[in-house]
Design a protein around this motif. Structure first.
Motif, PDB file in Angstrom:
ATOM      1  N   SER A   1       5.955  -4.954  12.429  1.00 13.19           N
ATOM      2  CA  SER A   1       5.646  -4.808  13.848  1.00 13.19           C
ATOM      3  C   SER A   1       6.562  -5.723  14.653  1.00 13.19           C
ATOM      4  O   SER A   1       7.215  -6.617  14.100  1.00 13.19           O
ATOM      5  N   TYR A   2       6.588  -5.533  15.981  1.00 12.71           N
ATOM      6  CA  TYR A   2       7.380  -6.419  16.828  1.00 12.71           C
ATOM      7  C   TYR A   2       6.913  -7.868  16.683  1.00 12.71           C
ATOM      8  O   TYR A   2       7.720  -8.787  16.669  1.00 12.71           O
TER       9      TYR A   2
ATOM     10  N   HIS B   1      12.703  -3.042  10.728  1.00 10.61           N
ATOM     11  CA  HIS B   1      12.158  -1.753  11.157  1.00 10.61           C
ATOM     12  C   HIS B   1      11.968  -0.830   9.953  1.00 10.61           C
ATOM     13  O   HIS B   1      10.928  -0.187   9.812  1.00 10.61           O
TER      14      HIS B   1
END
Length: 133
Positions: free
Chosen positions: A117-118, A112
């Protein structure tokens, strides 16, 4: 990569050693890169795996010999800007706190902070993106 190294090793000397190990592992793994992910995601994953292996090895070697710093998230008194610790100390305390987290939580915090990104986090960890979102 540097954030992973700083979170994985406490001392500057260990950080240098870990960084060198990450670079060697990236270099020696280049032939295994299949192009199924972005190059940066693949490099991050190699760095992540190297750092996690380093942490496991360091934990075993230092078990019972060294305790991690305690990170006090609720100060007793609100310090003034004059009394507040320098930014470098705050960053070191942050990395010390990250080193205390379970490895998956530490990994997610670092990714993070790196702005992944996820989808990229899921690729690095080898899990489904739906678990993260």
């Amino acid at each position: 990569m540097l954030k992973l190294v700083r979170a994985g090793a406490a001392t500057p000397e260990d950080q240098d050693d870990l960084f060198q190990e990450v670079l060697v592992n990236v270099w020696s793994s280049i032939r295994a890169f299949r192009g199924e992910a972005k190059e940066t995601t693949w490099i991050y994953r190699v760095a992540f795996n190297t750092t996690m292996a380093w942490r496991r090895g360091e934990w075993r070697r230092r078990k019972g010999h060294e305790k991690f710093l305690k990170f006090d998230v609720s100060p007793k008194v609100q310090p003034s800007h004059v009394d507040s610790p320098p930014a470098r100390e705050i960053v070191e305390r942050l990395y010390a706190a990250i080193r205390q987290l379970p490895k998956v939580d530490a990994s997610l915090a670092l990714m993070h902070l790196d702005g992944l990104s996820y989808q990229e986090m899921a690729e690095v960890l080898g899990i489904s993106e739906t678990i993260l979102g």
